[in-house]
Design a protein around this motif. Sequence first.
Motif, mmCIF file in Angstrom:
data_model
loop_
_atom_site.group_PDB
_atom_site.id
_atom_site.type_symbol
_atom_site.label_atom_id
_atom_site.label_comp_id
_atom_site.label_asym_id
_atom_site.label_seq_id
_atom_site.Cartn_x
_atom_site.Cartn_y
_atom_site.Cartn_z
ATOM 1 N N GLU A 16 -63.873 1.083 23.376
ATOM 2 C CA GLU A 16 -62.546 1.659 23.106
ATOM 3 C C GLU A 16 -62.643 2.775 22.064
ATOM 4 O O GLU A 16 -61.999 3.809 22.197
ATOM 5 C CB GLU A 16 -61.577 0.572 22.624
ATOM 6 C CG GLU A 16 -61.267 -0.489 23.656
ATOM 7 C CD GLU A 16 -62.331 -1.580 23.739
ATOM 8 O OE1 GLU A 16 -62.220 -2.400 24.661
ATOM 9 O OE2 GLU A 16 -63.279 -1.603 22.920
ATOM 10 N N PHE A 17 -63.459 2.561 21.038
ATOM 11 C CA PHE A 17 -63.660 3.588 20.012
ATOM 12 C C PHE A 17 -64.284 4.834 20.625
ATOM 13 O O PHE A 17 -63.843 5.952 20.385
ATOM 14 C CB PHE A 17 -64.542 3.054 18.880
ATOM 15 C CG PHE A 17 -64.812 4.071 17.804
ATOM 16 C CD1 PHE A 17 -63.986 4.160 16.699
ATOM 17 C CD2 PHE A 17 -65.882 4.943 17.904
ATOM 18 C CE1 PHE A 17 -64.216 5.100 15.713
ATOM 19 C CE2 PHE A 17 -66.130 5.890 16.925
ATOM 20 C CZ PHE A 17 -65.294 5.968 15.823
ATOM 21 N N ILE A 18 -65.331 4.623 21.423
ATOM 22 C CA ILE A 18 -66.024 5.747 22.054
ATOM 23 C C ILE A 18 -65.088 6.515 22.982
ATOM 24 O O ILE A 18 -65.093 7.749 23.013
ATOM 25 C CB ILE A 18 -67.293 5.255 22.788
ATOM 26 C CG1 ILE A 18 -68.310 4.760 21.746
ATOM 27 C CG2 ILE A 18 -67.888 6.328 23.680
ATOM 28 C CD1 ILE A 18 -69.467 3.974 22.329
ATOM 29 N N ALA A 19 -64.252 5.806 23.729
ATOM 30 C CA ALA A 19 -63.295 6.462 24.632
ATOM 31 C C ALA A 19 -62.290 7.300 23.848
ATOM 32 O O ALA A 19 -61.989 8.441 24.226
ATOM 33 C CB ALA A 19 -62.578 5.416 25.487
ATOM 34 N N TYR A 20 -61.779 6.751 22.756
ATOM 35 C CA TYR A 20 -60.835 7.490 21.912
ATOM 36 C C TYR A 20 -61.513 8.733 21.317
ATOM 37 O O TYR A 20 -60.970 9.841 21.390
ATOM 38 C CB TYR A 20 -60.290 6.583 20.807
ATOM 39 C CG TYR A 20 -59.547 7.305 19.721
ATOM 40 C CD1 TYR A 20 -58.342 7.959 19.980
ATOM 41 C CD2 TYR A 20 -60.049 7.351 18.422
ATOM 42 C CE1 TYR A 20 -57.666 8.637 18.984
ATOM 43 C CE2 TYR A 20 -59.370 8.021 17.419
ATOM 44 C CZ TYR A 20 -58.183 8.666 17.704
ATOM 45 O OH TYR A 20 -57.511 9.344 16.711
ATOM 46 N N ALA A 21 -62.687 8.568 20.759
ATOM 47 C CA ALA A 21 -63.416 9.691 20.154
ATOM 48 C C ALA A 21 -63.694 10.785 21.185
ATOM 49 O O ALA A 21 -63.569 11.980 20.879
ATOM 50 C CB ALA A 21 -64.719 9.202 19.529
ATOM 51 N N LYS A 22 -64.035 10.392 22.397
ATOM 52 C CA LYS A 22 -64.320 11.372 23.458
ATOM 53 C C LYS A 22 -63.070 12.172 23.815
ATOM 54 O O LYS A 22 -63.138 13.383 24.014
ATOM 55 C CB LYS A 22 -64.879 10.662 24.693
ATOM 56 C CG LYS A 22 -65.300 11.597 25.789
ATOM 57 C CD LYS A 22 -65.944 10.855 26.943
ATOM 58 C CE LYS A 22 -66.404 11.850 27.990
ATOM 59 N NZ LYS A 22 -67.062 11.176 29.107
ATOM 60 N N ARG A 23 -61.927 11.511 23.880
ATOM 61 C CA ARG A 23 -60.678 12.216 24.202
ATOM 62 C C ARG A 23 -60.347 13.247 23.126
ATOM 63 O O ARG A 23 -59.943 14.371 23.438
ATOM 64 C CB ARG A 23 -59.532 11.225 24.368
ATOM 65 C CG ARG A 23 -59.663 10.376 25.623
ATOM 66 C CD ARG A 23 -58.645 9.282 25.668
ATOM 67 N NE ARG A 23 -57.337 9.783 26.052
ATOM 68 C CZ ARG A 23 -56.244 9.036 26.097
ATOM 69 N NH1 ARG A 23 -56.304 7.748 25.769
ATOM 70 N NH2 ARG A 23 -55.095 9.549 26.467
ATOM 71 N N VAL A 24 -60.536 12.880 21.868
ATOM 72 C CA VAL A 24 -60.278 13.820 20.775
ATOM 73 C C VAL A 24 -61.299 14.956 20.813
ATOM 74 O O VAL A 24 -60.946 16.121 20.675
ATOM 75 C CB VAL A 24 -60.277 13.088 19.409
ATOM 76 C CG1 VAL A 24 -60.192 14.077 18.254
ATOM 77 C CG2 VAL A 24 -59.120 12.093 19.353
ATOM 78 N N GLU A 25 -62.546 14.622 21.036
ATOM 79 C CA GLU A 25 -63.596 15.637 21.097
ATOM 80 C C GLU A 25 -63.363 16.639 22.225
ATOM 81 O O GLU A 25 -63.594 17.839 22.061
ATOM 82 C CB GLU A 25 -64.960 14.963 21.279
ATOM 83 C CG GLU A 25 -66.112 15.940 21.323
ATOM 84 C CD GLU A 25 -67.448 15.238 21.516
ATOM 85 O OE1 GLU A 25 -68.441 15.787 21.030
ATOM 86 O OE2 GLU A 25 -67.484 14.157 22.133
ATOM 87 N N GLN A 26 -62.906 16.174 23.379
ATOM 88 C CA GLN A 26 -62.721 17.047 24.535
ATOM 89 C C GLN A 26 -61.494 17.946 24.428
ATOM 90 O O GLN A 26 -61.385 18.926 25.165
ATOM 91 C CB GLN A 26 -62.654 16.215 25.813
ATOM 92 C CG GLN A 26 -63.985 15.604 26.167
ATOM 93 C CD GLN A 26 -63.920 14.711 27.394
ATOM 94 O OE1 GLN A 26 -62.871 14.201 27.764
ATOM 95 N NE2 GLN A 26 -65.068 14.506 28.016
ATOM 96 N N ALA A 27 -60.600 17.649 23.527
ATOM 97 C CA ALA A 27 -59.398 18.473 23.366
ATOM 98 C C ALA A 27 -59.740 19.794 22.694
ATOM 99 O O ALA A 27 -60.573 19.846 21.785
ATOM 100 C CB ALA A 27 -58.350 17.721 22.554
ATOM 101 N N ASP A 28 -59.085 20.853 23.141
ATOM 102 C CA ASP A 28 -59.214 22.162 22.496
ATOM 103 C C ASP A 28 -58.145 22.346 21.428
ATOM 104 O O ASP A 28 -58.295 23.203 20.557
ATOM 105 C CB ASP A 28 -59.070 23.278 23.537
ATOM 106 C CG ASP A 28 -60.194 23.256 24.552
ATOM 107 O OD1 ASP A 28 -61.374 23.310 24.138
ATOM 108 O OD2 ASP A 28 -59.898 23.176 25.762
ATOM 109 N N ALA A 29 -57.071 21.580 21.526
ATOM 110 C CA ALA A 29 -55.948 21.685 20.586
ATOM 111 C C ALA A 29 -55.176 20.378 20.617
ATOM 112 O O ALA A 29 -55.324 19.582 21.553
ATOM 113 C CB ALA A 29 -55.033 22.850 20.974
#
Length: 189
Positions: free
Chosen positions: A60-73
Amino acid sequence: MSAERYTLAVIVASTREGRFAPVVTEWFTRHISAAHPHLTVDVIDLDAVRPYELRHGSAEFIAYAKRVEQADAFVVITPEYNHSFPAPLKHAIDLLRAEWQAKPVGFVSYGGISGGLRAVEQLRLVFAELHATTVRETVSFALTGGPFDDQGQLRDPEPPARAADALLNQLAWWALALREARTARPYGN
């Protein structure tokens, strides 16, 4: 403004029972779909993410971090609670560091007579510490029972739509410029 595609993460900050956040989020994402269809929108609802339950290294942590990382804004939709923003939002922000860096952040706020702007001012300080760039334009709703009717529709949609467009136009400039810069050279602090 540019119709170049980028990924916008919309972070829904409130996790309280009976929260008003879904009404504001629905309006904002509907506006994006109608007026800015070139954006890829990822709604990160902290009520579903449950930041206090995330454990470093968990799926769950990794999934959340990936979503934030993939965002441009990012656009943070936040209420104002006691002249500040919700504690789960602070925890969700603090769980990560590099994922926020060199990216723009905008705000849609609501609550009380200030429309949530006191929460936004505090969030600007938090994101500055994380090397994120906050944009000046905001959307704020004072006394949310006034602007929205019982069906969650805005009584006068034009002023918030103009404010949302100004916010999204500033975010687009920063998102594209910073993405290009991060691609050319990794961000260092």
